[in-house]
Design an enzyme around this catalytic site. Structure first.
Site, short mmCIF file in Angstrom:
data_model
loop_
_atom_site.label_atom_id
_atom_site.label_comp_id
_atom_site.label_asym_id
_atom_site.label_seq_id
_atom_site.Cartn_x
_atom_site.Cartn_y
_atom_site.Cartn_z
N HIS A 195 0.86 -1.19 0.00
CA HIS A 195 0.00 0.00 0.00
C HIS A 195 0.89 1.23 0.00
O HIS A 195 1.88 1.30 0.71
CB HIS A 195 -0.90 0.03 1.24
CG HIS A 195 -1.73 1.27 1.30
ND1 HIS A 195 -2.88 1.43 0.56
CD2 HIS A 195 -1.58 2.42 2.00
CE1 HIS A 195 -3.40 2.62 0.80
NE2 HIS A 195 -2.64 3.25 1.67
N ARG A 202 -16.39 10.94 8.05
CA ARG A 202 -15.19 11.74 8.34
C ARG A 202 -15.02 12.82 7.29
O ARG A 202 -14.66 13.96 7.60
CB ARG A 202 -13.94 10.85 8.36
CG ARG A 202 -13.84 9.99 9.62
CD ARG A 202 -12.78 8.90 9.46
NE ARG A 202 -11.46 9.45 9.22
CZ ARG A 202 -10.47 8.81 8.62
NH1 ARG A 202 -10.66 7.57 8.16
NH2 ARG A 202 -9.30 9.38 8.45
N LYS A 219 -9.16 -2.35 5.05
CA LYS A 219 -9.39 -2.84 3.69
C LYS A 219 -8.31 -3.84 3.28
O LYS A 219 -8.59 -4.86 2.65
CB LYS A 219 -9.42 -1.66 2.72
CG LYS A 219 -10.72 -0.87 2.80
CD LYS A 219 -10.69 0.38 1.95
CE LYS A 219 -9.63 1.35 2.43
NZ LYS A 219 -9.89 2.76 2.05
N ASP A 222 -15.61 0.77 7.26
CA ASP A 222 -14.65 1.79 6.82
C ASP A 222 -15.30 2.74 5.82
O ASP A 222 -15.12 3.94 5.89
CB ASP A 222 -13.42 1.15 6.20
CG ASP A 222 -12.48 2.22 5.65
OD1 ASP A 222 -12.03 3.06 6.45
OD2 ASP A 222 -12.26 2.25 4.43
N SER A 281 -8.37 2.89 8.72
CA SER A 281 -9.03 2.90 7.42
C SER A 281 -8.19 2.17 6.38
O SER A 281 -8.68 1.30 5.65
CB SER A 281 -9.29 4.35 6.99
OG SER A 281 -9.85 4.39 5.70
#
Lengths: 448, 448
Positions: free
Chosen positions: A81, A167, A186, A160, A182
């Site tokens: 990520h 948010r 995922k 999420d 968050s």
């Protein structure tokens, strides 16, 4: 769950318990906890923060809010990520490269928003390519190809999605524990056993400050490790665009260049190799970064990595021939000539990203459509010399583009000529064993 | 109104503009601003605070959300507000006393919640008395009697009602600017030109700490003054119950004692005279506190103040004869004898208040019904001597009360015998001119 009690305690700076956080998220998803209480609690979290223990509990609760995948019969698995930056197309080459070395990559990617591009947008520049895969197809592509690149599915970590929307509407996005839970909920739901994080630092990144980015990396690593994933985070430079291409089709083409062994800019080549090598090390497919690198260089040289990408595109409905053999079409080229000679000392990533957005290549709002053919190609990167009249960059414009002169001027103004620039590509590595400065490929990794 | 923008700026500690706050409140009342954004903003206000300027703008916007009253042809007008305490029945005698001296008192009062009693609950202990007055009747009683005591009407400062409910659900009650705007918006909407505030300090008060209570008093005075009201705030003791009676009918009877010149405890007599005198001074009906006091003592002695109260009760549907001549009935008396002889050094106001709530004389929730007949009468107050076997207090129990022995023990345990206690009744006075320590009735008032 007594939400008022949780809000009161968080407002005072106290920690919430794991079971309380579980009940909160279950209650929120069941509609028992109203948005107005959740948003007040989120603002109290922005204010008072959350401990590692709480961040772990929140991540776990968000994962538990939906379906989870597991790949016990596929070994090893790993994912990567990136916190996002300008010109970051690493995932496109990394996933097939890792797969070509035997690591399964069940990757869920997002779309771009603001100045940060999205992997899915780049992939969807390939005619026919789809990231909308149901669970069965996602699994089939992963098993058959070795990697898969899907869109975020609503049944994975649905809490999420709902909390992120709240948010966004209540200005409670900027909070490390909320960002970490968050991102990880995922990733974890997709079932990899190892995770490599690319935490970008600089003007084109979510965080400009190394200290704050290091804090984010530490909390990501601590939480991911507690979730059972072997994890490493790299703090890498995003003070200039990564590679030469900014814009969806341009970036996909550049990623294909990486896989085909075409000469690409050193930073993109290096970072792709490094992050993929780290996936091999964290998933125990290679003992060291150097060993992994030598494996990967062989897979690039043999064409194995490129072939995995071709199979991936085909498995997800795309026209691999158009993409890999011919490269994707891009908009009309307009060079941006240098007005004087010199060495490029700086390229402002946000200025470049804004030009691409204004050309229609990025999104201001989630619902915006994008034009994959537009973009900016940096003919000169930092530390490269240009002569007066030679191109600093090439603009790729949409069909009916008007304000061409203004765009050319904006791209030119993003460049500074002057002395050489010496920002390292990698600042540090963070693992369960702590933070260590990056000293090259033989850096001792801080694995637990 | 761009609420996200307002939340973001408040979260960073920046001040919001007056027009922005106006638009926010208008948008919230119109349904354009959802509860979840408002609650996030409220939590950011709890965190970052609000300036005097912002607090003024919020108060003004909440007043503007509904109907406002004005009494230009009735001069002078004044009101009083107390932040609440145990045994505080001052308003009941103060309103008719001020009216008897020519000051019109358009008073809106609330009900009790938790350990704090409510003026309306005490008044409704009088058979037939109603505080539900429409605008026309409220005005008629004020004109004819000189004072009126209504319940909070939904058409006055309706934004306060909605925001208070949201604050209650999201643990955002404890914030000085939010408290100040809530208190003042209702008071200002009722149209008095002068306001006296009784800010209580001590164990039985909303604030136990003098410094924090002083901060509240300053912000109340600054905001009320900017709203155009001549204002004084008194910081007064609530570390022991005020007077001897705690419980609705008992307190109403004690207030009637004050108006009838019956010997009541010195603190209640003194505070009622002081706050009423301050209403005369702030409304320019008397030049000094001492001059006001001498006027008020004459009105008490002549029976004029008591007669106004009788007319007030009758004008609001109550049985004045039952109340003023006979006193209201109270529950069965059970004495709480002292187990040793000595001087009372302390009476814990919260312990007494909790006994009254547990007897059914107070509310835990807004919807609870209450029994006006129950309560505790302090036969001995701090600095008074008791002998072993003599009553410290008298419990007034409901008809079928069980755990009598436990209640007796709880009341006894609220008392401490020991040395004398010397906490001043009044700590300081706050006005537009600043804060001055209280030095008795000739203290120079800090009026602007």
């Amino acid at each position: 769950v007594n939400v008022k009690h949780l809000i009161r305690r968080k407002r005072r700076g106290e920690a919430l318990g794991g079971e309380e956080i579980d009940s909160l998220i279950r209650g929120y998803m069941a509609g028992d906890v109203p948005d107005y209480q959740m948003s007040a609690l989120l603002m109290a979290i922005v204010w008072q923060g959350m401990s590692e223990e709480e961040t772990f509990a929140l991540t776990r609760a968000m994962v538990a809010s939906g379906r989870t995948m597991s790949w016990d019969d596929l070994t090893p698995t790993a994912d990567k990520h990136s916190t996002g930056g300008v010109g970051d197309k690493v995932s496109l080459a990394l996933a097939p490269l890792a797969a070509s070395a035997g690591v399964y990559v069940p990757m869920l990617s997002g779309r771009g928003l603001g100045h940060t591009g999205g992997t899915l947008d780049k992939l969807e520049a390939i005619p026919g390519f789809t990231a909308r895969l149901d669970g069965a197809r996602f699994a089939r592509v992963l098993r058959e190809v070795g990697c898969v690149m899907g869109g975020q599915s609503e049944d994975l970590a649905p809490a999420d999605g709902r909390i992120y929307a709240l948010r966004d509407a209540t200005e409670t996005v900027e909070s490390l524990p909320l960002i970490v839970s968050s991102i990880l909920s995922k990733k974890v739901a997709a079932g990899p056993r190892a995770l490599v994080l690319d935490v970008k630092v600089g003007r084109g990144a979510f965080m400009e400050d190394l200290a704050r980015a290091t804090e984010l990396a530490r909390l990501l690593v601590a939480t991911s490790t507690r979730m059972g994933l072997s994890t490493l985070a790299f703090l890498t430079d995003m003070d200039v665009p990564l590679g030469r291409a900014v814009g969806n089709a341009l970036e996909t083409n550049e990623a294909i260049d990486v896989l085909c062994g075409v000469d690409v800019s050193e930073d993109l080549h290096e970072l792709t190799l490094l992050l993929t090598s780290a996936m091999l090390v964290t998933s125990h497919a290679a003992p060291t970064l150097l060993a992994a690198k030598s494996t990967l260089l062989a897979r690039l040289a043999s064409g194995a990595a490129r072939d995995v990408f071709i199979r991936l595109i085909e498995a997800q409905g795309g026209d691999a021939r158009a993409a890999v053999e011919g490269r994707l079409p891009v908009g009309r080229s307009v060079p941006v000539p240098a007005e004087s000679s010199g060495v490029v000392s700086d390229v402002d990533p946000l200025a470049i990203a804004r030009v691409v957005i204004d050309l229609g290549g990025g999104r201001r709002r989630v619902t915006d459509a994008i034009d994959p053919s537009v973009g900016v190609f940096l003919s000169a990167r930092p530390n490269e010399r240009v002569r007066r009249g030679e191109p600093l960059a090439v603009l790729h414009l949409p069909a009916g583009a008007a304000n061409e002169a203004a765009m050319v001027a904006r791209v030119r103004n993003a460049f500074t000529l002057g002395g050489a620039r010496r920002t390292p590509l990698v600042h540090a590595v963070v693992g369960a064993g702590g933070v260590v400065p990056w000293r090259g490929w033989d850096t001792v990794l801080p694995l637990a």
